[in-house]
Structure formats: C-alpha cells, structure tokens
Design a protein around this motif. Structure first.
Motif, mmCIF file in Angstrom:
data_model
loop_
_atom_site.group_PDB
_atom_site.id
_atom_site.type_symbol
_atom_site.label_atom_id
_atom_site.label_comp_id
_atom_site.label_asym_id
_atom_site.label_seq_id
_atom_site.Cartn_x
_atom_site.Cartn_y
_atom_site.Cartn_z
ATOM 1 N N TRP A 97 0.808 -8.573 8.044
ATOM 2 C CA TRP A 97 0.865 -7.484 9.035
ATOM 3 C C TRP A 97 1.903 -7.800 10.115
ATOM 4 O O TRP A 97 2.717 -6.960 10.492
ATOM 5 C CB TRP A 97 -0.534 -7.290 9.628
ATOM 6 C CG TRP A 97 -0.682 -6.240 10.704
ATOM 7 C CD1 TRP A 97 -1.140 -6.423 11.967
ATOM 8 C CD2 TRP A 97 -0.406 -4.834 10.592
ATOM 9 N NE1 TRP A 97 -1.178 -5.247 12.660
ATOM 10 C CE2 TRP A 97 -0.723 -4.247 11.826
ATOM 11 C CE3 TRP A 97 0.085 -4.029 9.575
ATOM 12 C CZ2 TRP A 97 -0.564 -2.884 12.081
ATOM 13 C CZ3 TRP A 97 0.243 -2.663 9.829
ATOM 14 C CH2 TRP A 97 -0.081 -2.105 11.064
ATOM 15 N N SER B 103 0.523 3.958 2.724
ATOM 16 C CA SER B 103 0.934 3.453 4.041
ATOM 17 C C SER B 103 2.459 3.378 4.102
ATOM 18 O O SER B 103 3.075 3.744 5.108
ATOM 19 C CB SER B 103 0.371 2.050 4.287
ATOM 20 O OG SER B 103 -1.028 2.085 4.240
ATOM 21 N N VAL C 248 -1.196 -6.001 6.109
ATOM 22 C CA VAL C 248 -2.611 -5.641 5.930
ATOM 23 C C VAL C 248 -3.324 -5.761 7.274
ATOM 24 O O VAL C 248 -3.587 -6.870 7.750
ATOM 25 C CB VAL C 248 -3.299 -6.542 4.882
ATOM 26 C CG1 VAL C 248 -4.736 -6.088 4.649
ATOM 27 C CG2 VAL C 248 -2.523 -6.531 3.571
ATOM 28 N N HIS D 174 0.862 -1.175 0.000
ATOM 29 C CA HIS D 174 0.000 0.000 0.000
ATOM 30 C C HIS D 174 0.902 1.230 0.000
ATOM 31 O O HIS D 174 1.554 1.528 0.995
ATOM 32 C CB HIS D 174 -0.924 -0.019 1.213
ATOM 33 C CG HIS D 174 -1.851 -1.183 1.193
ATOM 34 N ND1 HIS D 174 -3.030 -1.161 0.483
ATOM 35 C CD2 HIS D 174 -1.748 -2.406 1.734
ATOM 36 C CE1 HIS D 174 -3.628 -2.342 0.616
ATOM 37 N NE2 HIS D 174 -2.861 -3.109 1.365
ATOM 38 N N THR E 273 -5.960 -1.019 7.236
ATOM 39 C CA THR E 273 -5.480 -0.930 5.851
ATOM 40 C C THR E 273 -6.666 -0.917 4.891
ATOM 41 O O THR E 273 -6.701 -0.143 3.937
ATOM 42 C CB THR E 273 -4.573 -2.132 5.521
ATOM 43 O OG1 THR E 273 -3.536 -2.198 6.480
ATOM 44 C CG2 THR E 273 -3.997 -2.018 4.126
#
Lengths: 495, 184
Positions: free
Chosen positions: A394, A197, A408, A194, A412
C-alpha cells in the motif's frame, strides 16, 4: 412503618410495576430493563428497536410471533443470501417432501440456528446450535456424505463448517468444480493487482470540471480560514467540480452565486448531502455495522400517542403523561464506545457517519482506506497491519513506486470495489465479506493469490491475527480431495 | 370448453387446490398441473438447451451457469420453478426425482416416492397415484414418468461424474415428477 401498611405497600408497588411493564411493552418509554438477554454482536446496536424483529402484534400467538420474527430476518437478509447463492434456501425446505428433516433441523426458520438473547449459546457467525449441525441431514442413508465421499469417512461433523471446506449459506468459493478449476494455482499471481481498484484509480476526470482555490463560492467568513480552503482545493471534491455550495447550500442549486449560497448556508451539513451524490455508498453503509442504525427497516422510536390510540386508551391518558412515555430517541449513529471489539480509548466518543472516515474538507480516500480505520480499531489484526506485507504494498502504491491496484489497504479487503453497469463503487458494508471469511476469497483474495493459498491463510486464525505476516500453518485439504475425485472419475470414464 | 380453458389458465398460475376445493378430483388437478410442467420442461429442453448447446453449439449448459455464463440445466430450471412456487404458496408442491439421481438429494425421500418412481420406471406410460402423511398433514401424491426427450439429456446424464447410470438412451425414463396436494 406500621405492619398494616406493608400489604398495601406491596399491592401498590405491584400495581405500579405492572403499569410500568404494560406501558413499556405496549406504549413507549425506556425498555432496556425488559431485554431478556444480551443480543448477538450482529444486532446489539438495534436491540432496543424491538419491533424491528418482534413484528407481530402484542398478544399474538407464539406461532404467529415466530413467523413474524422470521419474516423480519428475511426482510433484512434475503438480498445478501440471494447474492451468496444460498446453498440452503428456505424455499428448498418448504416442500413437504423435506418434512422428515423438519424435526431434526427445521431449515424453514432462521431462528432454528440463530436465536437472539441467548448469549450463553452463541457461537461463531451468531450460530446458536451445536457446530455439528450438518449431521442432521447428511449422516444417514443415501444422504450420508461419509459413504458418498471416501475422503470424508473419518471426519467429524463439527468440522464441516469450521475447517475452511463448507459453509451453510455461502459456498461460492468452496464448491467442488470451483476447487478443481483453481487447483494448482501459484500462491501469488504473476502481476498481482486488484483490477477494479486499478481501473478506478486511473480513471480520467473531466478536466473542465476541476476547480481551483479561487473558484470557491462561499460566504466571506467561511473563506477566512486558508487551511480549510487549501484542503478543499486539494480534495477529490474540487477535482470533480464540487463547489462549497453543493454541500453547504444545496438549496442554492447548480448556478449558485455568493448571495444565494450565503442565503441558504448550512455551517455543518448532515450526511443527507453526502447521500445525495454518493448513493451506492450510502445504500451499502447502512447494511454494515458502521451504519445499521440508519437501515430503513430498523423500527423507529414509538409514538406513545399513536400506541395509545391503537389500544383504545388515548382518551384516558393525559397527553402530558403520554409524551412522558416517548421512547428515548436512540442516536442514529454508533459511538465507538458502543463497539464490542477492541477500540482506541481516545476514539470512544467518536460517532460513525461519512465524516468519521472522510474528513469533510480533505476528501482523501487514501486516508479513509487505512489510517481512518486504525484511528478507532485497536485489535491485533489492525495493529499488525502497519508492519504487514500488505501495508508495504500500500505504501509503495501511494508513493508511486508500484502500479495502481497493487497496494492492499484495509478497504481493499473489507470494502472491496464492485462494478455495476460500468460504474465502479466501493462497498461500504464492511461486514459483507467478513464472516465466514471465505466470503472474501472471490471478491478480494483471488485478485492476487491462488485459491489454495487463500483457503489455507484464511483458515489460520493466528495468521489472520498477524494480518497475514508469515505463511499459513494450516492446510485445507478440500482442493486435493476434489481434484483426486475428478481424476478418478476421468480414469473410470476412460478419459 | 371455455371453463376448461379457464381452469387450465388458473392452474398455470398455481392455484391448484382452489380448483380442487370446487370439486375437481385431486388426481385430475395433479394431471393438469403435470401437463403444464411437462410442456414447459420439454419446450426448454428442446428449444433452448438442445438447439443452442447440441445443434448450434453457440452456448453450453452448466450446473454452475452463473460462473460459466451458461444456460441453466433443464433439471435446474424445473427446480427453480418448483422453489418459486414454494415461495408463493403451500397449495401444492412438486419435485423432479430419480432412482438414479446425479445429486443425491434428488433421490426418493419417502416410501411413496420410492414406490412411485419404481412404478413409472417399470410400467411404461403409466402414472402412479397415492396418499401419504408428511409433517402431520395428509397429501395426495402423483408420480409421472420423466423421459430423456433429446440428446442433450443423455449426454449430460451419461457423462456426469456423479451419475450412477451411464447407459441412458433417448426415450428412456430417467426419473419422475412428484406432485403433492394437501388434502385438508
């Protein structure tokens, strides 16, 4: 009881009931008994702030009341519809040339498809008409989609908006050219991450601003607990140079001393101090179900004295009676127990404000991004997350074993990052991309996955419930149809 | 002269029926509204779209202009204006329609529209005027021819996958502008 008293008792009870009804309607007081039916999940938190939606004056005509009701819808929802590039905006249907459709499905009014207080007819996304509503305008003459698109010939109209192909309002990830452009994408990108992020997590903080344990400026009593002090010193606040007084004594200002901080010390600051610095987050928090009771357009409790003045009765009703009629002040925050989705029983009494997810002294967005959600939510999707591939990613990112942005968390997907004028912020309206779930595709899914895989995965309810552990068992045909049509056109044109 | 200019200025701000109520015939009001719309439409098409997309080739024009970081198509600009007017008033309305629309929703929807579009296509340089009842209200309606004024118009219309007509030439009537004014 003497039989003679009965009629008088009935009259007295009727008058008392009428007086209560009139007072509750026009002046104030608890009116939960007046609710004519359960509201949808979208509005149940504000259902006793009646004037939010029922904005017409008392005794207005039905037409005026309906107009005011729809104006209220637009006041709260216009911005999100504009952001969604609404495929069926009201203004399109106000043109009199659309009059032929007004009787079939009056798209000038939100309330044509979204009626409140009728729980028995509520469907997905608070729709209260039959799910084949597209038939009203797209089934006859030149507008017959089955004639225009041979691929649609055998399709039922109740599948248009329920099979992952179309939405009434938001089709940003579903329109034909978009499908063609993203056809053939692999299920997973080569370097899935992402982007926003990743950029936010590696952003540099000014080294001079960072504060250490010894820099804390607070009354001695407040510094007595070393655990609190340690948490603050490890927090994002200390790293960003936010000292104790910024939240506990905002009046002391930037150059606060221990004395000035002590003089205006607030033991438990409210969320207003958070909002002072975190404005984009605060602005979006009130748009979602976590914070919508604080939305500025939600009607405030009625002032009975003002209400009596409006109807010319203030001189006849003693002030003590008027004050007794004050609206019960609804809490400005939701409690977990009020939620309509499965929640943990041990969180029932929790309320929802900034501190619920962001433990005030240990400002750890990693905790807020996943564990904080699961401390209240207890549905299958949430429970499955902790054994899902997303959670494994994650964990790897948190452990430093994977690049920033590859993990994630709940946030997210449900609270994606947005960028505005070069500043990245987390969208705190966690409902913004939730329904219909194709709204999640562009801001979230496509960062890592291909469009075809994303459409299939989101259309597979069982897979969503398993928090995407496994592969989609549903296949959405739209990309195939769109590409075949594009290829056929190209062939016809000799390209 | 001053009064005429003032009238046109007022019309340009979309207060058509107020002028009609003062005694100017509906037909005249519709004609004046059309002059403003037509001029704006041609200016955007020639000076923005044709110049930047065809002559200088510095940017494209696209139906999905947000995603493509492109210019809105001239027909979209016209529609956005029409929808903006609908946000502000019900004193008049207008639409760009065609017997051969790329987007089916821009085809004729009423008998008058069908008749008017056919008339302006078959009678060069002439407009069509009539009355019709829609949604229980009586409207004065006027249909004006809409021409392919530059190459950009025909490039797009002849090349679009949904276009029912691919033999348009510059100067052809592509469709019509329909203006309606409520009569009561």
């Amino acid at each position: 009881m003497s039989p003679k008293i009965v009629p008088w008792a009935v009259v007295a009870a009727t008058l008392a009931g009428a007086a209560w009804f009139a007072a509750a309607m026009t002046v104030g007081g608890d009116r939960s008994a007046l609710l004519i039916g359960e509201t949808t999940d979208a509005h149940h938190q504000i259902e006793l702030a009646c004037e939010t939606c029922h904005a017409a004056p008392a005794f207005a005509s039905a037409a005026k009341a309906e107009k005011a009701l729809n104006r209220a819808c637009r006041k709260c929802h216009d911005k999100e519809l504009k952001a969604a590039d609404d495929s069926h905006p009201r203004r399109k249907f106000r043109n009199p040339r659309m009059a032929v459709y007004w009787e079939k499905l009056d798209a000038r009014l939100c309330t044509t498809c979204h009626v409140e207080h009728r729980p028995e007819i509520v469907r997905a996304s608070a729709v209260t008409v039959a799910m084949d509503f597209c038939v009203a305008c797209h089934s006859e003459g030149d507008q017959d989609v089955r004639a225009e698109r041979p691929s649609h010939a055998g399709l039922a109209f109740d599948t248009c908006a329920s099979a992952g192909c179309h939405n009434y309002h938001d089709n940003r990830a579903l329109y034909e050219e978009f499908l063609v452009r993203h056809a053939g994408e692999p299920w997973l990108a080569d370097a899935p991450a992402h982007e926003l992020s990743a950029r936010q997590r590696v952003r540099k903080r000014p080294a001079r601003a960072a504060l250490a344990r010894g820099d804390a400026v607070a009354p001695r009593a407040a510094l007595a607990d070393p655990a609190w002090l340690d948490r603050w010193a490890d927090s994002g606040h200390a790293a960003a140079g936010v000292n104790c007084g910024a939240c506990h004594a905002p009046k002391a200002g930037k150059n606060a001393t221990r004395e000035t901080v002590e003089a205006s010390w607030i033991e438990a600051p409210g969320t207003a101090v958070c909002e002072d610095c975190h404005r984009p987050q605060a602005r979006t928090f009130v748009l979602g179900r976590h914070g919508m009771r604080r939305h500025p357009r939600v009607a405030k409790p009625r002032d009975p004295l003002r209400q009596l003045r409006k109807i010319g009765l203030s001189e006849f009703v003693p002030e003590t009676v008027a004050l007794w009629l004050a609206d019960p002040a609804p809490p400005t925050t939701m409690t977990v127990a009020e939620a309509r989705i499965p929640m943990r029983s041990d969180a029932a009494h929790g309320t929802l404000d900034c501190g619920t997810c962001h433990t005030p002294h240990a400002v750890d967005v990693r905790h807020a991004a996943a564990e904080a959600c699961a401390s209240c939510h207890d549905d299958p999707h949430t429970r499955a997350y902790f054994a899902s591939p997303h959670h494994a990613l994650w964990r790897a990112e948190l452990a430093g074993e994977a690049p920033p942005g590859t993990g994630v968390s709940c946030a997210t997907c449900h609270m994606p990052k947005t960028e505005r004028r070069g500043r990245i912020a987390t969208d705190h309206n966690q409902n913004d991309n939730l329904r219909p779930n194709e709204k999640m595709i562009r801001p979230v899914c496509l960062d890592c996955h291909g469009l075809g895989f994303s459409l299939n995965a989101l259309a597979d309810g069982a897979l969503v419930e398993r928090n995407f552990t496994g592969t989609p068992a549903v296949r959405v045909e739209s990309i195939g149809w769109a590409t075949r049509r594009a290829q056929a056109t190209k062939r016809e044109a000799g390209g | 002269m001053k009064r005429t200019l003032l009238t046109i200025a007022v019309l340009a701000f979309g207060i058509g029926s107020a002028v009609a109520a003062e005694g100017i015939p509906f037909r005249k009001v519709a004609d004046m509204l059309y002059q403003v719309m037509s001029a704006d439409r041609e200016v955007y098409t020639r000076m923005v779209v044709q110049r930047l997309t065809v002559d200088k080739k510095v940017i494209t024009a696209s139906e999905h202009f947000e995603d493509d970081s492109a210019l809105p198509l001239p027909a979209q600009m016209f529609r956005f204006g029409a929808e903006r007017v609908m946000d502000q008033t019900e004193d008049f309305s207008y639409a760009l329609l065609s017997l051969n629309p790329i987007n089916k929703k821009n085809g004729p929807g009423t008998d008058l529209e069908r008749k008017g579009l056919r008339y302006v296509l078959e009678n060069e340089g002439e407009n069509f005027y009539g009355e019709e009842e829609l949604g229980g209200e009586r409207y004065f309606a006027a249909v004006y021819p809409d021409y392919a004024v530059v190459e950009a118009c025909i490039n797009c219309h002849n090349g679009h996958k949904d276009s029912p007509r691919r033999d348009l030439k510059v100067g052809d009537v592509m469709g019509g502008v329909v203006i309606r004014i409520p009569m009561e």
